[in-house]
Structure formats: structure tokens, C-alpha cells
Write a protein that holds these residues in place. Structure first.
Motif, PDB file in Angstrom:
ATOM      1  N   LEU A 179       0.837  -1.206   0.000  1.00  0.00           N
ATOM      2  CA  LEU A 179       0.000   0.000   0.000  1.00  0.00           C
ATOM      3  C   LEU A 179       0.871   1.255   0.000  1.00  0.00           C
ATOM      4  O   LEU A 179       0.564   2.233  -0.685  1.00  0.00           O
ATOM      5  CB  LEU A 179      -0.921   0.003   1.224  1.00  0.00           C
ATOM      6  N   HIS A 180       1.964   1.228   0.761  1.00  0.00           N
ATOM      7  CA  HIS A 180       2.904   2.354   0.772  1.00  0.00           C
ATOM      8  C   HIS A 180       3.440   2.590  -0.647  1.00  0.00           C
ATOM      9  O   HIS A 180       3.496   3.729  -1.114  1.00  0.00           O
ATOM     10  CB  HIS A 180       4.048   2.063   1.756  1.00  0.00           C
ATOM     11  N   GLU A 181       3.813   1.520  -1.327  1.00  0.00           N
ATOM     12  CA  GLU A 181       4.367   1.666  -2.685  1.00  0.00           C
ATOM     13  C   GLU A 181       3.313   2.179  -3.670  1.00  0.00           C
ATOM     14  O   GLU A 181       3.622   2.969  -4.559  1.00  0.00           O
ATOM     15  CB  GLU A 181       4.963   0.348  -3.180  1.00  0.00           C
ATOM     16  N   GLY A 183       1.077   4.181  -2.828  1.00  0.00           N
ATOM     17  CA  GLY A 183       1.027   5.595  -2.459  1.00  0.00           C
ATOM     18  C   GLY A 183       1.988   6.420  -3.303  1.00  0.00           C
ATOM     19  O   GLY A 183       1.642   7.509  -3.771  1.00  0.00           O
ATOM     20  N   HIS A 184       3.192   5.889  -3.553  1.00  0.00           N
ATOM     21  CA  HIS A 184       4.156   6.618  -4.388  1.00  0.00           C
ATOM     22  C   HIS A 184       3.592   6.867  -5.784  1.00  0.00           C
ATOM     23  O   HIS A 184       3.754   7.939  -6.340  1.00  0.00           O
ATOM     24  CB  HIS A 184       5.473   5.856  -4.471  1.00  0.00           C
ATOM     25  N   VAL A 185       2.939   5.854  -6.353  1.00  0.00           N
ATOM     26  CA  VAL A 185       2.329   6.035  -7.678  1.00  0.00           C
ATOM     27  C   VAL A 185       1.273   7.145  -7.599  1.00  0.00           C
ATOM     28  O   VAL A 185       1.156   7.979  -8.501  1.00  0.00           O
ATOM     29  CB  VAL A 185       1.699   4.712  -8.180  1.00  0.00           C
ATOM     30  N   VAL A 215      10.976   6.800   9.051  1.00  0.00           N
ATOM     31  CA  VAL A 215       9.978   5.810   8.650  1.00  0.00           C
ATOM     32  C   VAL A 215      10.405   4.980   7.444  1.00  0.00           C
ATOM     33  O   VAL A 215       9.786   3.986   7.129  1.00  0.00           O
ATOM     34  CB  VAL A 215       8.616   6.470   8.340  1.00  0.00           C
ATOM     35  N   SER A 216      11.454   5.389   6.771  1.00  0.00           N
ATOM     36  CA  SER A 216      11.859   4.694   5.568  1.00  0.00           C
ATOM     37  C   SER A 216      13.343   4.895   5.377  1.00  0.00           C
ATOM     38  O   SER A 216      13.919   5.858   5.860  1.00  0.00           O
ATOM     39  CB  SER A 216      11.102   5.265   4.367  1.00  0.00           C
ATOM     40  N   ARG A 217      13.965   3.974   4.635  1.00  0.00           N
ATOM     41  CA  ARG A 217      15.387   4.190   4.366  1.00  0.00           C
ATOM     42  C   ARG A 217      15.587   5.213   3.254  1.00  0.00           C
ATOM     43  O   ARG A 217      16.670   5.665   2.990  1.00  0.00           O
ATOM     44  CB  ARG A 217      16.080   2.865   4.011  1.00  0.00           C
ATOM     45  N   ASN A 218      14.471   5.602   2.600  1.00  0.00           N
ATOM     46  CA  ASN A 218      14.565   6.626   1.567  1.00  0.00           C
ATOM     47  C   ASN A 218      14.316   7.996   2.175  1.00  0.00           C
ATOM     48  O   ASN A 218      13.376   8.163   2.936  1.00  0.00           O
ATOM     49  CB  ASN A 218      13.521   6.371   0.484  1.00  0.00           C
ATOM     50  N   PRO A 219      15.125   8.981   1.830  1.00  0.00           N
ATOM     51  CA  PRO A 219      14.965  10.303   2.428  1.00  0.00           C
ATOM     52  C   PRO A 219      13.910  11.160   1.740  1.00  0.00           C
ATOM     53  O   PRO A 219      13.751  12.320   2.043  1.00  0.00           O
ATOM     54  CB  PRO A 219      16.360  10.916   2.257  1.00  0.00           C
ATOM     55  N   PHE A 222       8.050  12.219   0.332  1.00  0.00           N
ATOM     56  CA  PHE A 222       6.736  11.575   0.326  1.00  0.00           C
ATOM     57  C   PHE A 222       6.627  10.352   1.237  1.00  0.00           C
ATOM     58  O   PHE A 222       5.593   9.699   1.275  1.00  0.00           O
ATOM     59  CB  PHE A 222       6.357  11.174  -1.104  1.00  0.00           C
ATOM     60  N   GLU A 223       7.701  10.000   1.932  1.00  0.00           N
ATOM     61  CA  GLU A 223       7.651   8.779   2.748  1.00  0.00           C
ATOM     62  C   GLU A 223       6.560   8.847   3.815  1.00  0.00           C
ATOM     63  O   GLU A 223       5.791   7.912   4.005  1.00  0.00           O
ATOM     64  CB  GLU A 223       9.014   8.485   3.373  1.00  0.00           C
ATOM     65  N   GLY A 224       6.502   9.999   4.514  1.00  0.00           N
ATOM     66  CA  GLY A 224       5.478  10.162   5.544  1.00  0.00           C
ATOM     67  C   GLY A 224       4.077  10.168   4.948  1.00  0.00           C
ATOM     68  O   GLY A 224       3.139   9.592   5.517  1.00  0.00           O
TER      69      GLY A 224
HETATM   70 ZN   LIG Z   1       8.581   4.953   0.148  1.00  0.00          ZN
END
Ligand SMILES: [Zn+2]
Length: 282
Positions: A179-181, A183-185, A215-219, A222-224
Motif C-alpha cells: 500500500l505504501h508503494e 502511495g508513491h504512484v 519511517v523509511s530508508r529513503n529520504p 513523500f515517505e510520511g
Molecule cells: Zn517509500
């Protein structure tokens, strides 16, 4: 040409987060007959998958590149499957049958309009993999901007989810990472943004990706937001356990203020009434 099985026919009530019928097709081969594509059904094939650990456990193997440990587990693997949700076909590669059940229950949480956008944009489908980020982690997923030459598909056109991201959430019965991924789309001009958030809340969510306990290893900024989207879809679940997971313990990613902002975004205001009703405050 497909077989239809209901969820409980396949796994009894081993995963309970699903009450409606599902359809999973295992594809052995595709071929063309004139204008039509014919799919031949197959069975899962014996293989192995890797599950990760951040700490050393007896019998687990160290992966220097990932700076993690893994265990190779024998598993039946479905090379290609179709998860058919409300007439949207999501192609899924490399999952085990039990993972496909979890993914199917996960897709049931996604509004049809969002699913269509994901399928349209991510033409290489949903790929269940051992590691993401060029082999750097056994956890989480990926929605990458750069193709990894080591894989057989175009990574930029795929949603990547690790086996561990599924395995670690088996008790929940769904895969939040997926679902998180998605979200990126949805942030790619598909109606998910910070525009309805107060400036303070938007900043706080943006900062989650870079602060301590990130929350993510990506800075990325949009992670939050993608986590908020993930929790919000779970909040809309008909299953009490999944809805609870999307709410508690409360944080800025899943509190009433964040839900209120999400509800006012185009991604949600354009949904049919029955989908909007799922996300009503209660
Ligand atoms: Zn992400």
C-alpha cells in the motif's frame, strides 16, 4: 480461460482478513490466438525464497552487501499470477501461494480507481523479490527511478515488495508495504499530495523521512505521506484488526487530522460514494 477459487476454499480461515471471494490465476504460458491472448494456467513450482533478519540468528547467512542476514527457505513459487480485483488485473511475479492470498487481501483495500492507475503506470507489475535497492535490503519495498541491470525487468515500471515484507505481516494478513508503494504512484499527479494538509502537518510528515527513527530508508519527502496513505487504506478496512492497525497507536501518520486532510484530496473526493463511506470518521 481461468479457474476461480474462493479464498476459504484455498486456505480455510488461516488468513481471516478477507470476507469476499477472490480470484487468483496462476499463469503457465501466454500465447496469441488471432487477436486474442490466451492464458494457460499452471501450478506453483518448487523453489526458494529468502527471508531477512537485521540481527544474527542461528543458521542464518550474513549478506555483506545488505549488511543483513538471510535464511533461504524452500517454497512453491508462482512465476506469474493475475490478481483480479473488481475487474482490474494486477500481474504479480515471484510470489508464493500464501503471499498471493495476502496480496489479494491487500488489493481489496485499494479503491478501484487507484488500482487502475497503478496498473497503468507500473506495467511490469507487482514483483515479490528477495531484496530491493540494488540488493541492499531484505526488507520493505521499492518504487525506483532507476533500472537495476541485474533484474530481468524494468525496475522503474515495477512495484517491488520483498518476501520479508509479506512474511513479517502474516498475522495481519495483508502487506502494508504494498500500500505504501502504491502511495508513491498516487503522488505522480494522481491526486495524493500535501495540498490539503496544514503547513505544520505537511512539514512534520516530510520530516519523518529524515529525522531519528525515520519511517523509511529513503529520504524522500513523500515517505510520511505514503505511510499516511497506507494507514488510511487500512482504516477503511471492513476487518477490525486491519482497521485497528491503521489507527493505533496514534501518530501523525494515522490520526484524525491526517485522515481529514487525506479525505479532502482529489484521490479520495473523486471516488464513488461507497468507497468514500469506508473512510468516514467513526
Ligand atoms: Zn517509500
Amino acid at each position: 480461460v481461468f479457474s476461480r477459487k474462493t479464498f476459504f476454499d484455498v486456505f480455510g480461515d488461516s488468513i481471516k482478513n478477507r470476507s469476499s471471494p477472490m480470484t487468483v490465476l496462476y499463469i503457465a504460458r501466454r500465447r496469441r490466438e488471432g487477436q486474442q491472448e490466451v492464458m494457460e494456467l499452471g501450478n506453483p513450482r518448487p523453489g526458494t525464497i529468502r527471508l531477512g533478519s537485521r540481527t544474527q540468528r542461528p543458521g542464518w547467512v550474513r549478506d555483506r552487501r545488505a549488511a543483513q542476514y538471510y535464511q533461504e527457505v524452500p517454497a512453491d513459487v508462482v512465476e506469474e499470477a493475475i490478481l483480479r480485483e473488481d475487474r482490474v488485473d494486477m500481474r504479480c511475479y515471484g510470489a508464493t501461494p500464501i503471499e498471493l492470498q495476502m496480496l489479494d487481501a491487500t488489493l481489496a483495500l485499494v479503491p478501484t480507481d487507484h488500482l487502475q492507475r497503478v496498473v497503468r503506470e507500473k506495467t511490469a507489475g507487482l514483483r515479490v523479490v528477495n531484496t530491493t535497492g540494488r540488493g541492499s535490503s531484505y526488507f520493505g519495498g521499492g518504487n525506483v527511478q532507476q533500472d537495476d541491470p541485474a533484474t530481468s525487468f524494468d525496475d522503474t515500471l515495477a512495484i517491488l515488495v520483498t518476501h520479508s515484507a509479506l512474511h513479517d505481516n502474516a498475522a495481519l494478513g495483508i502487506c502494508p508495504t504494498t500500500l505504501h508503494e502504491f502511495g508513491h504512484v498516487m503522488t505522480h499527479n494522481n491526486g495524493l499530495s500535501y495540498e490539503t494538509f496544514s503547513p505544520q502537518r505537511a512539514t512534520a510528515l516530510r520530516n519523518l523521512a529524515t529525522t531519528e527513527g525515520r519511517v523509511s530508508r529513503n529520504p524522500g519527502q513523500f515517505e510520511g505521506l505514503c505511510n499516511a496513505y497506507m494507514y488510511f487504506l487500512c482504516y477503511g478496512s471492513v476487518e477490525a484488526s486491519v482497521r485497528r492497525w491503521g489507527t493505533l497507536p496514534s501518530s501523525i501518520q494515522k490520526d484524525p487530522e491526517t485522515r481529514d486532510a487525506l479525505r479532502r484530496l482529489p484521490a479520495f473526493t473523486r471516488l464513488p460514494a461507497e468507497w468514500q463511506a469506508r473512510y468516514a470518521e467513526r
